[in-house]
Design a protein around this motif. Structure first.
Motif, PDB file in Angstrom:
ATOM      1  N   LEU A  71       0.819  -1.218   0.000  1.00 46.63           N
ATOM      2  CA  LEU A  71       0.000   0.000   0.000  1.00 46.63           C
ATOM      3  C   LEU A  71       0.852   1.266   0.000  1.00 46.63           C
ATOM      4  N   ILE A  72       1.969   1.236   0.709  1.00 40.38           N
ATOM      5  CA  ILE A  72       2.865   2.401   0.699  1.00 40.38           C
ATOM      6  C   ILE A  72       3.500   2.563  -0.677  1.00 40.38           C
ATOM      7  N   ILE A  73       3.914   1.477  -1.289  1.00 38.51           N
ATOM      8  CA  ILE A  73       4.506   1.548  -2.626  1.00 38.51           C
ATOM      9  C   ILE A  73       3.505   2.144  -3.616  1.00 38.51           C
ATOM     10  N   VAL A  74       2.265   1.693  -3.577  1.00 36.68           N
ATOM     11  CA  VAL A  74       1.240   2.220  -4.489  1.00 36.68           C
ATOM     12  C   VAL A  74       1.008   3.707  -4.226  1.00 36.68           C
ATOM     13  N   ALA A  75       0.923   4.103  -2.950  1.00 35.03           N
ATOM     14  CA  ALA A  75       0.691   5.517  -2.621  1.00 35.03           C
ATOM     15  C   ALA A  75       1.853   6.407  -3.076  1.00 35.03           C
ATOM     16  N   VAL A  76       3.078   5.972  -2.830  1.00 34.43           N
ATOM     17  CA  VAL A  76       4.241   6.771  -3.234  1.00 34.43           C
ATOM     18  C   VAL A  76       4.336   6.832  -4.757  1.00 34.43           C
ATOM     19  N   LEU A  77       4.091   5.709  -5.424  1.00 37.67           N
ATOM     20  CA  LEU A  77       4.129   5.721  -6.889  1.00 37.67           C
ATOM     21  C   LEU A  77       3.055   6.640  -7.453  1.00 37.67           C
ATOM     22  N   ARG A  78       1.868   6.658  -6.851  1.00 37.16           N
ATOM     23  CA  ARG A  78       0.794   7.558  -7.302  1.00 37.16           C
ATOM     24  C   ARG A  78       1.283   9.003  -7.237  1.00 37.16           C
ATOM     25  N   TRP A  79       1.879   9.377  -6.111  1.00 36.97           N
ATOM     26  CA  TRP A  79       2.413  10.730  -5.959  1.00 36.97           C
ATOM     27  C   TRP A  79       3.539  10.983  -6.963  1.00 36.97           C
ATOM     28  N   TRP A  80       4.458  10.041  -7.060  1.00 36.78           N
ATOM     29  CA  TRP A  80       5.630  10.198  -7.923  1.00 36.78           C
ATOM     30  C   TRP A  80       5.232  10.372  -9.392  1.00 36.78           C
ATOM     31  N   LEU A  81       4.290   9.563  -9.849  1.00 38.87           N
ATOM     32  CA  LEU A  81       3.907   9.582 -11.258  1.00 38.87           C
ATOM     33  C   LEU A  81       3.060  10.801 -11.620  1.00 38.87           C
ATOM     34  N   LYS A  82       2.384  11.384 -10.640  1.00 33.99           N
ATOM     35  CA  LYS A  82       1.585  12.588 -10.911  1.00 33.99           C
ATOM     36  C   LYS A  82       2.443  13.851 -10.944  1.00 33.99           C
ATOM     37  N   ARG A  83       3.653  13.749 -10.419  1.00 34.75           N
ATOM     38  CA  ARG A  83       4.556  14.902 -10.442  1.00 34.75           C
ATOM     39  C   ARG A  83       4.832  15.303 -11.887  1.00 34.75           C
ATOM     40  N   GLY A  84       4.822  16.582 -12.154  1.00 37.71           N
ATOM     41  CA  GLY A  84       5.154  17.069 -13.488  1.00 37.71           C
ATOM     42  C   GLY A  84       4.167  16.655 -14.568  1.00 37.71           C
ATOM     43  N   GLY A  85       2.988  16.204 -14.184  1.00 37.90           N
ATOM     44  CA  GLY A  85       1.977  15.831 -15.167  1.00 37.90           C
ATOM     45  C   GLY A  85       2.297  14.584 -15.973  1.00 37.90           C
ATOM     46  N   GLY A  89      -3.665  10.192 -13.533  1.00 39.05           N
ATOM     47  CA  GLY A  89      -4.403   9.498 -12.482  1.00 39.05           C
ATOM     48  C   GLY A  89      -5.452   8.544 -13.019  1.00 39.05           C
ATOM     49  N   GLN A  90      -5.580   8.444 -14.319  1.00 38.12           N
ATOM     50  CA  GLN A  90      -6.554   7.533 -14.927  1.00 38.12           C
ATOM     51  C   GLN A  90      -5.931   6.140 -15.042  1.00 38.12           C
ATOM     52  N   GLY A  91      -6.678   5.138 -14.669  1.00 36.17           N
ATOM     53  CA  GLY A  91      -6.184   3.763 -14.700  1.00 36.17           C
ATOM     54  C   GLY A  91      -5.984   3.257 -13.281  1.00 36.17           C
ATOM     55  N   ASP A  92      -5.937   1.962 -13.153  1.00 34.75           N
ATOM     56  CA  ASP A  92      -5.848   1.341 -11.835  1.00 34.75           C
ATOM     57  C   ASP A  92      -4.399   0.994 -11.504  1.00 34.75           C
ATOM     58  N   LEU A  93      -3.738   1.915 -10.795  1.00 34.23           N
ATOM     59  CA  LEU A  93      -2.335   1.721 -10.429  1.00 34.23           C
ATOM     60  C   LEU A  93      -2.165   0.538  -9.482  1.00 34.23           C
ATOM     61  N   LEU A  94      -3.125   0.338  -8.581  1.00 40.05           N
ATOM     62  CA  LEU A  94      -3.049  -0.797  -7.658  1.00 40.05           C
ATOM     63  C   LEU A  94      -3.004  -2.111  -8.447  1.00 40.05           C
ATOM     64  N   SER A 148      10.698   5.889 -13.977  1.00 42.25           N
ATOM     65  CA  SER A 148      10.017   4.765 -13.328  1.00 42.25           C
ATOM     66  C   SER A 148      10.946   4.045 -12.354  1.00 42.25           C
ATOM     67  N   ILE A 149      12.240   3.923 -12.703  1.00 39.94           N
ATOM     68  CA  ILE A 149      13.214   3.342 -11.769  1.00 39.94           C
ATOM     69  C   ILE A 149      13.257   4.196 -10.505  1.00 39.94           C
ATOM     70  N   GLY A 150      13.314   5.512 -10.690  1.00 34.09           N
ATOM     71  CA  GLY A 150      13.314   6.418  -9.536  1.00 34.09           C
ATOM     72  C   GLY A 150      12.082   6.217  -8.668  1.00 34.09           C
ATOM     73  N   GLY A 151      10.923   6.057  -9.291  1.00 33.99           N
ATOM     74  CA  GLY A 151       9.690   5.840  -8.530  1.00 33.99           C
ATOM     75  C   GLY A 151       9.717   4.560  -7.720  1.00 33.99           C
ATOM     76  N   ILE A 152      10.234   3.495  -8.321  1.00 31.13           N
ATOM     77  CA  ILE A 152      10.322   2.221  -7.600  1.00 31.13           C
ATOM     78  C   ILE A 152      11.290   2.353  -6.420  1.00 31.13           C
ATOM     79  N   VAL A 153      12.447   2.957  -6.649  1.00 30.30           N
ATOM     80  CA  VAL A 153      13.436   3.113  -5.577  1.00 30.30           C
ATOM     81  C   VAL A 153      12.882   3.994  -4.460  1.00 30.30           C
ATOM     82  N   VAL A 154      12.281   5.125  -4.839  1.00 29.82           N
ATOM     83  CA  VAL A 154      11.737   6.050  -3.835  1.00 29.82           C
ATOM     84  C   VAL A 154      10.611   5.385  -3.040  1.00 29.82           C
ATOM     85  N   SER A 155       9.809   4.557  -3.682  1.00 26.67           N
ATOM     86  CA  SER A 155       8.696   3.917  -2.968  1.00 26.67           C
ATOM     87  C   SER A 155       9.160   2.777  -2.066  1.00 26.67           C
ATOM     88  N   PHE A 156      10.258   2.117  -2.426  1.00 25.41           N
ATOM     89  CA  PHE A 156      10.743   0.998  -1.617  1.00 25.41           C
ATOM     90  C   PHE A 156      11.297   1.448  -0.268  1.00 25.41           C
TER      91      PHE A 156
END
Length: 192
Positions: A71-85, A89-94, A148-156
């Motif tokens: 759940l933390i990984i999904v939440a951080v990735l949601r924030w990370w991927l929305k940065r800079g447009g 937010g469309q689609g099921d990230l979970l 995307s690598i950055g998002g995975i690392v930051v969320s882990f």
């Protein structure tokens, strides 16, 4: 979900529309991974002078830590991927994250549950992260592979820290309730 997870495991890029499967399948997949992690024999290892923790406790710890991390990984990735447009937010990230975890993590956790040392399954866990990076970059055109690598690392990072905290707090609570004996030397001293 398996029809989506298998191509991801083979590093095929899929559009976000492929992750429109029922959410219960993702919940079941993450619970399966948590269950297998809970069956890891090292979670029940105890010093020779102490009884081993019960299996049900190890399974609960595996499920809880897996779910908290997920759940933390999904939440951080949601924030990370929305940065800079990069993502609208469309689609099921979970569902995307769960599908990217399904194959490699189930095999890795299953091998560990069978007694294979975690060190030997490390390449599989690293490959699982690579599958997640590839899935993000494929589903979200504005999210480059590097981003995307950055998002995975930051969320882990927060996910691992939170899992360790959950593990420690659960251990303390269960020790206080008497379900798990206190560490050697932590209890009252006998008269000798």
């Amino acid at each position: 979900m398996f029809q989506t997870a298998f191509p991801l495991f083979l590093l095929r890029e899929l559009p976000f529309s492929r992750f429109d499967f029922p959410r219960w399948q993702s919940l079941l997949a993450i619970s399966l991974i948590g269950l297998l992690i809970g069956l890891d024999p090292s979670l029940r290892a105890a010093p020779p002078d102490m009884p081993a923790p019960p299996l049900w406790l190890a399974v609960i710890m595996g499920l809880l830590t897996t779910w908290v991390a997920f759940l933390i990984i999904v939440a951080v990735l949601r924030w990370w991927l929305k940065r800079g447009g990069r993502w609208d937010g469309q689609g099921d990230l979970l569902n995307l994250v769960a599908a990217s975890w399904l194959m490699a993590d189930t095999v890795g956790a299953g091998l560990v549950a069978l007694g294979v040392p975690s060190l030997f399954t490390l390449p599989l866990w690293l490959y699982s992260a690579w599958v997640g990076v590839n899935a993000l970059a494929g589903a979200i055109p504005k999210a480059s592979f590097g981003y995307s690598i950055g998002g995975i690392v930051v969320s882990f990072i927060p996910a691992m820290l939170a899992a360790m905290v959950v593990f420690a707090v659960l251990g303390i609570v269960l020790t206080m309730l008497g379900v798990v004996p206190p560490p050697t030397g932590a209890g009252p001293k006998g008269v000798g």
